[in-house]
Design a protein around this motif. Sequence first.
Motif, PDB file in Angstrom:
ATOM      1  N   LEU A  26       1.001  -1.142   0.105  1.00  0.00           N
ATOM      2  CA  LEU A  26       0.003   0.089  -0.005  1.00  0.00           C
ATOM      3  C   LEU A  26       0.894   1.262  -0.164  1.00  0.00           C
ATOM      4  CD1 LEU A  26      -2.795  -0.831   2.799  1.00  0.00           C
ATOM      5  CD2 LEU A  26      -3.113  -0.708   0.219  1.00  0.00           C
ATOM      6  N   GLY A  27       0.668   2.263  -0.846  1.00  0.00           N
ATOM      7  CA  GLY A  27       1.660   3.209  -1.185  1.00  0.00           C
ATOM      8  C   GLY A  27       2.949   2.926  -1.576  1.00  0.00           C
ATOM      9  N   LYS A  28       3.971   3.587  -1.593  1.00  0.00           N
ATOM     10  CA  LYS A  28       5.124   2.955  -1.903  1.00  0.00           C
ATOM     11  C   LYS A  28       6.322   2.679  -1.153  1.00  0.00           C
ATOM     12  CE  LYS A  28       4.228   6.473  -5.751  1.00  0.00           C
ATOM     13  NZ  LYS A  28       4.853   7.840  -6.793  1.00  0.00           N
ATOM     14  N   GLY A  29       5.896   2.179  -0.191  1.00  0.00           N
ATOM     15  CA  GLY A  29       6.810   1.967   0.990  1.00  0.00           C
ATOM     16  C   GLY A  29       7.893   0.592   0.477  1.00  0.00           C
ATOM     17  N   ALA A  30       7.518  -0.149  -0.481  1.00  0.00           N
ATOM     18  CA  ALA A  30       8.401  -1.308  -0.690  1.00  0.00           C
ATOM     19  C   ALA A  30       9.691  -0.919  -1.549  1.00  0.00           C
ATOM     20  CB  ALA A  30       7.550  -2.443  -1.493  1.00  0.00           C
ATOM     21  N   LEU A  31       9.141  -0.308  -2.764  1.00  0.00           N
ATOM     22  CA  LEU A  31      10.368   0.261  -3.358  1.00  0.00           C
ATOM     23  C   LEU A  31      11.268   1.213  -3.075  1.00  0.00           C
ATOM     24  CD1 LEU A  31       8.545  -0.434  -6.938  1.00  0.00           C
ATOM     25  CD2 LEU A  31      10.395  -2.009  -6.007  1.00  0.00           C
ATOM     26  N   LYS A  32      10.409   2.161  -2.400  1.00  0.00           N
ATOM     27  CA  LYS A  32      11.142   3.259  -1.709  1.00  0.00           C
ATOM     28  C   LYS A  32      12.003   2.859  -0.746  1.00  0.00           C
ATOM     29  CE  LYS A  32      10.310   7.858   0.159  1.00  0.00           C
ATOM     30  NZ  LYS A  32       9.240   8.773   0.907  1.00  0.00           N
ATOM     31  N   GLY A  33      11.909   1.777  -0.005  1.00  0.00           N
ATOM     32  CA  GLY A  33      12.791   1.360   1.037  1.00  0.00           C
ATOM     33  C   GLY A  33      13.643   0.441   0.799  1.00  0.00           C
ATOM     34  N   GLY A  34      13.603   0.147  -0.680  1.00  0.00           N
ATOM     35  CA  GLY A  34      14.701  -0.596  -1.171  1.00  0.00           C
ATOM     36  C   GLY A  34      14.554  -2.079  -1.406  1.00  0.00           C
ATOM     37  N   MET A  35      13.343  -2.424  -1.573  1.00  0.00           N
ATOM     38  CA  MET A  35      13.044  -3.871  -1.816  1.00  0.00           C
ATOM     39  C   MET A  35      13.608  -4.101  -3.345  1.00  0.00           C
ATOM     40  SD  MET A  35       9.272  -5.955  -2.126  1.00  0.00           S
ATOM     41  CE  MET A  35       8.855  -6.072  -0.388  1.00  0.00           C
ATOM     42  N   PRO A  36      14.264  -5.240  -3.406  1.00  0.00           N
ATOM     43  CA  PRO A  36      14.496  -5.627  -4.737  1.00  0.00           C
ATOM     44  C   PRO A  36      13.669  -5.839  -5.721  1.00  0.00           C
ATOM     45  CG  PRO A  36      15.969  -6.826  -2.935  1.00  0.00           C
ATOM     46  CD  PRO A  36      14.745  -6.228  -2.409  1.00  0.00           C
ATOM     47  N   TRP A  37      13.705  -5.671  -6.950  1.00  0.00           N
ATOM     48  CA  TRP A  37      12.761  -5.668  -7.793  1.00  0.00           C
ATOM     49  C   TRP A  37      12.161  -7.124  -8.028  1.00  0.00           C
ATOM     50  CZ3 TRP A  37       9.321  -2.707 -10.455  1.00  0.00           C
ATOM     51  CH2 TRP A  37       9.625  -1.281 -10.489  1.00  0.00           C
ATOM     52  N   TYR A  38      13.099  -8.209  -7.780  1.00  0.00           N
ATOM     53  CA  TYR A  38      12.533  -9.351  -8.177  1.00  0.00           C
ATOM     54  C   TYR A  38      11.792 -10.073  -7.119  1.00  0.00           C
ATOM     55  CZ  TYR A  38      15.891 -11.586  -4.615  1.00  0.00           C
ATOM     56  OH  TYR A  38      16.343 -12.018  -3.733  1.00  0.00           O
TER      57      TYR A  38
END
Length: 246
Positions: free
Chosen positions: A121-133
């Motif tokens: 929800l929101g952009k927390g994952a990618l903004k926090g550095g979660m790897p794309w895969y």
Amino acid sequence: MINGKKIVVVMPAYNAEMTLEQTYKEIPMDVVDEVILTDDCSKDNTVSKARELGITEVLVHDKNRGYGGNQKTCYNRALELGADIVIMVHPDYQYTPQLVHSMAYMIANGVYPVCLASRILGKGALKGGMPWYKYIANRLLTFGQNVLMNQKLSEYHTGYRAFSAEVLRNINYNIDSDDFVLDNEMLAQIFYKGYEIGEMTCPTKYFDEASSINLKRSSIYGLGVIRVSFVYRLCKWGLMKSKLFE
């Protein structure tokens, strides 16, 4: 306490010495009544650090029981202590404990019996550095699970979770896996019992000290998630019986 309900934070720990203090100091002790740390046979000084910080409930496994096994010890002890609400906070500081208030109030006020802090929800994952895969796998697995279980969660894979004691007593999580897939088995059991799950958006952080499973373990977890979802659907249709959903 909130509304007379005892709130217990549980922290399943493994090699969390470097991040434990920062995590613990953000736990809102104005509403949290107890903190339980269960150490899964860490190779660092997690246990001594926990005692130095004044955590009174420090449980130590004599051998590594896995992430799922570690959670079971946490939940069992929380229920023994009379918890009404149990909130799992990872001691690796990937999730901020500052959401404990909001998650606890959601359950204490009877809005939902379970609350997940979602990185999606929101952009927390990618903004926090979660790897794309991992992000893509998360989205694909979540889509499949929502279809098979007829639900609409934004993700099933966050480790930041809050439960009412009623829910924990009414699902048999002790028969679940001792590995990472326990997280998914518990959510499937909760839905199977007819409970609803609420979500709120959550920032996340990916850094060297934060725990994360490698590609091989992630693949094993993903296959386990798919298995749980299909077993759930077949049991709902009456075509299969499983101890998970007895």
